[in-house]
Write a protein that holds these residues in place. Structure first.
Motif, PDB file in Angstrom:
ATOM      1  N   SER A  91       0.825  -1.139   0.131  1.00  0.00           N
ATOM      2  CA  SER A  91      -0.008   0.140  -0.068  1.00  0.00           C
ATOM      3  C   SER A  91       0.835   1.270  -0.030  1.00  0.00           C
ATOM      4  O   SER A  91       1.866   1.493   0.808  1.00  0.00           O
ATOM      5  N   VAL A  92       0.693   1.993  -1.148  1.00  0.00           N
ATOM      6  CA  VAL A  92       1.579   3.242  -1.048  1.00  0.00           C
ATOM      7  C   VAL A  92       0.655   4.552  -1.225  1.00  0.00           C
ATOM      8  O   VAL A  92      -0.445   4.514  -1.772  1.00  0.00           O
ATOM      9  N   GLU A  93       1.226   5.530  -0.300  1.00  0.00           N
ATOM     10  CA  GLU A  93       0.344   6.813  -0.378  1.00  0.00           C
ATOM     11  C   GLU A  93       0.038   7.441  -1.845  1.00  0.00           C
ATOM     12  O   GLU A  93       0.855   7.543  -2.739  1.00  0.00           O
ATOM     13  N   ARG A  94      -1.249   7.607  -1.803  1.00  0.00           N
ATOM     14  CA  ARG A  94      -1.711   8.440  -2.952  1.00  0.00           C
ATOM     15  C   ARG A  94      -1.564   9.770  -3.198  1.00  0.00           C
ATOM     16  O   ARG A  94      -2.143  10.382  -1.960  1.00  0.00           O
ATOM     17  N   VAL A  95      -0.646  10.580  -3.848  1.00  0.00           N
ATOM     18  CA  VAL A  95      -0.579  11.882  -4.031  1.00  0.00           C
ATOM     19  C   VAL A  95      -1.788  12.418  -4.942  1.00  0.00           C
ATOM     20  O   VAL A  95      -1.664  12.337  -5.939  1.00  0.00           O
ATOM     21  N   PHE A  96      -2.269  13.602  -4.222  1.00  0.00           N
ATOM     22  CA  PHE A  96      -3.326  14.121  -5.139  1.00  0.00           C
ATOM     23  C   PHE A  96      -2.815  15.559  -5.600  1.00  0.00           C
ATOM     24  O   PHE A  96      -2.938  15.745  -6.755  1.00  0.00           O
ATOM     25  N   ALA A  97      -2.287  16.385  -4.776  1.00  0.00           N
ATOM     26  CA  ALA A  97      -1.601  17.573  -5.274  1.00  0.00           C
ATOM     27  C   ALA A  97      -0.696  18.129  -4.530  1.00  0.00           C
ATOM     28  O   ALA A  97      -0.520  17.666  -3.379  1.00  0.00           O
ATOM     29  N   ALA A 126      -2.243  -1.475  -3.536  1.00  0.00           N
ATOM     30  CA  ALA A 126      -3.322  -0.517  -3.152  1.00  0.00           C
ATOM     31  C   ALA A 126      -2.672   1.045  -2.969  1.00  0.00           C
ATOM     32  O   ALA A 126      -1.542   1.289  -2.706  1.00  0.00           O
ATOM     33  N   GLN A 127      -3.467   1.985  -3.033  1.00  0.00           N
ATOM     34  CA  GLN A 127      -3.058   3.231  -2.770  1.00  0.00           C
ATOM     35  C   GLN A 127      -4.357   3.966  -1.720  1.00  0.00           C
ATOM     36  O   GLN A 127      -5.295   3.970  -1.944  1.00  0.00           O
ATOM     37  N   HIS A 128      -3.870   4.851  -0.632  1.00  0.00           N
ATOM     38  CA  HIS A 128      -4.618   5.480   0.123  1.00  0.00           C
ATOM     39  C   HIS A 128      -4.058   6.709   0.345  1.00  0.00           C
ATOM     40  O   HIS A 128      -2.885   7.020   0.382  1.00  0.00           O
ATOM     41  N   THR A 129      -4.883   7.793   0.430  1.00  0.00           N
ATOM     42  CA  THR A 129      -4.643   9.380   0.675  1.00  0.00           C
ATOM     43  C   THR A 129      -3.803   9.495   2.062  1.00  0.00           C
ATOM     44  O   THR A 129      -4.295   8.727   2.775  1.00  0.00           O
ATOM     45  N   PRO A 130      -3.134  10.279   2.169  1.00  0.00           N
ATOM     46  CA  PRO A 130      -2.684  10.863   3.391  1.00  0.00           C
ATOM     47  C   PRO A 130      -3.646  10.832   4.525  1.00  0.00           C
ATOM     48  O   PRO A 130      -3.603  10.534   5.533  1.00  0.00           O
ATOM     49  N   SER A 131      -4.894  11.650   3.996  1.00  0.00           N
ATOM     50  CA  SER A 131      -6.172  11.842   5.073  1.00  0.00           C
ATOM     51  C   SER A 131      -6.663  10.437   5.258  1.00  0.00           C
ATOM     52  O   SER A 131      -7.239  10.346   6.543  1.00  0.00           O
ATOM     53  N   GLU A 132      -6.715   9.484   4.558  1.00  0.00           N
ATOM     54  CA  GLU A 132      -7.291   8.153   4.719  1.00  0.00           C
ATOM     55  C   GLU A 132      -6.441   7.446   5.819  1.00  0.00           C
ATOM     56  O   GLU A 132      -7.087   6.898   6.768  1.00  0.00           O
ATOM     57  N   ALA A 133      -5.306   7.596   5.769  1.00  0.00           N
ATOM     58  CA  ALA A 133      -4.271   6.897   6.539  1.00  0.00           C
ATOM     59  C   ALA A 133      -4.450   7.361   7.938  1.00  0.00           C
ATOM     60  O   ALA A 133      -4.435   6.781   8.955  1.00  0.00           O
TER      61      ALA A 133
END
Length: 231
Positions: A91-97, A126-133
């Motif tokens: 699971s790697v952090e998903r970067v949005f902006a 998988a990818q999860h945003t920082p706010s989700e983590a």
């Protein structure tokens, strides 16, 4: 012809260990992607959602080195962790902006390396945003780094908070996936086939659905982040 090289043998053994472990628990390798500092955190999560630390570290690459050599260093570290620890998923952090375009490009390059390493090993990625983590480990998507470190320490029963913050973020990413699942799929899609061959339908959490919608709007308007575009 059968590949009997040491690397192929090790990968085969790792796949066997993953298959046996999947019956009882998950072993998730979480990654906080970064070119200078890349956090790696591996945890086991049992069916009762109890999480246990397996290993954590931060891989560093020198800023003076050329990008391809820095990415190679990270790729070799990932291959080593996957071969030694035999995770069931990544699971790697998903970067949005990000305000810094150069930084977001380098992070995206690292994410690509992570995804290739996972696919090459036959793992779900998988990818999860920082706010989700953050929300998974603290209950708040706007938690500070210190709060994330403190809660990761408590969840894993550690003697001290994981440091630096990249290490705690990687562990939070792994715990998030172990507890919530999901983190897969493409914009506008409902089905996705993982490298391991499993099909996950409508796997997104509400936060991931909102993220995908925002990203789709950004593409239509040509903006990096629709919240920041000029009106």
């Amino acid at each position: 012809m059968t590949d009997t090289s040491p690397l192929a043998t090790e990968r085969s053994s790792a796949r066997g260990r993953r298959a046996r472990r999947a019956v009882a628990e998950q072993r998730i390798l979480g990654i906080d992607p970064g070119m200078t500092r890349c956090g790696l955190g591996c945890v086991d999560v049992d069916p009762r959602r109890r999480a246990r630390l397996v290993e954590v570290a931060v891989v560093r690459t020198p800023a003076a080195a050329s990008p391809e050599l820095r990415l190679l260093t990270l790729a070799e570290a990932l291959d080593d962790w996957i071969a030694r620890l035999a995770p069931t998923s990544l699971s790697v952090e998903r970067v949005f902006a990000h305000d810094n375009l150069r930084s977001v490009i380098s992070v995206a390059q690292v994410i690509g390396v992570v995804m290739v390493a996972g696919a090459r090993a036959g793992l779900e990625v998988a990818q999860h945003t920082p706010s989700e983590a953050k929300a998974a480990v603290t209950g708040s998507g706007t938690a500070t780094k210190a709060q994330v470190q403190a809660m990761v320490q408590r969840i894993l029963g550690l003697d001290a908070p994981p440091r630096p913050a990249d290490a705690a973020d990687a562990l939070a990413q792994a715990i998030c996936h172990g507890w919530r699942g999901g983190g897969t799929g493409i914009d506008g899609g409902t089905d996705m086939v993982s490298a391991g061959g499993s099909i996950r339908v409508s796997a997104r959490t509400p936060a991931q659905q909102a993220w995908a919608a925002a990203q789709a709007r950004a593409r239509r308007t040509g903006a990096v982040d629709p919240r920041r575009r000029l009106r």
